[in-house]
Design a protein around this motif. Structure first.
Motif, PDB file in Angstrom:
ATOM      1  N   LYS A  91      -7.163  12.540  -2.643  1.00 34.33           N
ATOM      2  CA  LYS A  91      -8.587  12.622  -3.011  1.00 34.33           C
ATOM      3  C   LYS A  91      -9.029  13.919  -3.276  1.00 34.33           C
ATOM      4  CE  LYS A  91     -11.100  11.899   1.150  1.00 34.33           C
ATOM      5  NZ  LYS A  91     -11.668  10.958   2.221  1.00 34.33           N
ATOM      6  N   ASP A 126      -7.995   7.794 -10.091  1.00 37.47           N
ATOM      7  CA  ASP A 126      -8.577   7.072  -9.041  1.00 37.47           C
ATOM      8  C   ASP A 126      -7.759   5.738  -8.462  1.00 37.47           C
ATOM      9  OD1 ASP A 126     -10.612   8.811  -8.427  1.00 37.47           O
ATOM     10  OD2 ASP A 126     -11.949   8.223 -10.091  1.00 37.47           O
ATOM     11  N   LYS A 127      -7.167   5.855  -7.211  1.00 40.22           N
ATOM     12  CA  LYS A 127      -6.879   4.561  -6.816  1.00 40.22           C
ATOM     13  C   LYS A 127      -6.570   4.657  -5.246  1.00 40.22           C
ATOM     14  CE  LYS A 127      -2.237   6.933  -7.774  1.00 40.22           C
ATOM     15  NZ  LYS A 127      -1.071   6.771  -8.589  1.00 40.22           N
ATOM     16  N   ASP A 128      -6.341   3.485  -4.724  1.00 37.88           N
ATOM     17  CA  ASP A 128      -6.245   3.441  -3.236  1.00 37.88           C
ATOM     18  C   ASP A 128      -4.939   2.667  -3.030  1.00 37.88           C
ATOM     19  OD1 ASP A 128      -6.940   3.515  -0.328  1.00 37.88           O
ATOM     20  OD2 ASP A 128      -7.840   1.579  -0.585  1.00 37.88           O
ATOM     21  N   VAL A 129      -4.040   3.448  -2.696  1.00 30.63           N
ATOM     22  CA  VAL A 129      -2.613   3.079  -2.430  1.00 30.63           C
ATOM     23  C   VAL A 129      -2.556   2.251  -0.893  1.00 30.63           C
ATOM     24  CG1 VAL A 129      -0.403   3.706  -2.196  1.00 30.63           C
ATOM     25  CG2 VAL A 129      -1.504   4.778  -3.883  1.00 30.63           C
ATOM     26  N   ASN A 188      -3.289   9.539   0.788  1.00 32.29           N
ATOM     27  CA  ASN A 188      -4.525   9.244   0.067  1.00 32.29           C
ATOM     28  C   ASN A 188      -5.527  10.339   0.577  1.00 32.29           C
ATOM     29  OD1 ASN A 188      -3.859   6.874  -1.236  1.00 32.29           O
ATOM     30  ND2 ASN A 188      -4.115   5.433   0.523  1.00 32.29           N
TER      31      ASN A 188
END
Length: 88
Positions: free
Chosen positions: A18, A25-28, A14
């Motif tokens: 970034k 845009d994503k938060d794994v 991540n």
């Protein structure tokens, strides 16, 4: 959700992603916990990196790990070629 990698690997991924200007845009998040941290090493040149990796793999094998227990990550396939030749 990433079901294969540990929280440390997903977190590091991540952080790298970034900074990509073409990213989605994503938060794994990770499903796996681990007490093991990521270790990053950068030698002066490719030869030093090769020797370091080979020594680390030999240390793990001496501790009883099998080749199936060791994961080697690299960015591009052509970057792996020198390591592949040495691992043979």
């Amino acid at each position: 959700m990433n079901y294969r990698s540990t929280e440390h690997i997903v977190g590091a991924s991540n952080e790298v992603i970034k900074h990509n200007k073409f990213k989605v845009d994503k938060d794994v998040k990770s499903n796996k916990k681990s007490s093991s941290k990521i270790h990053i090493y950068s030698g002066k040149d490719q030869s030093e990196n090769l020797e370091y990796v080979l020594n680390q793999v030999n240390q793990l094998k001496n501790k009883g790990y099998n080749k199936e227990d060791i994961l080697f990550l690299y960015r591009r396939t052509k970057m792996y070629s020198p390591y592949f030749e040495r691992f043979k």
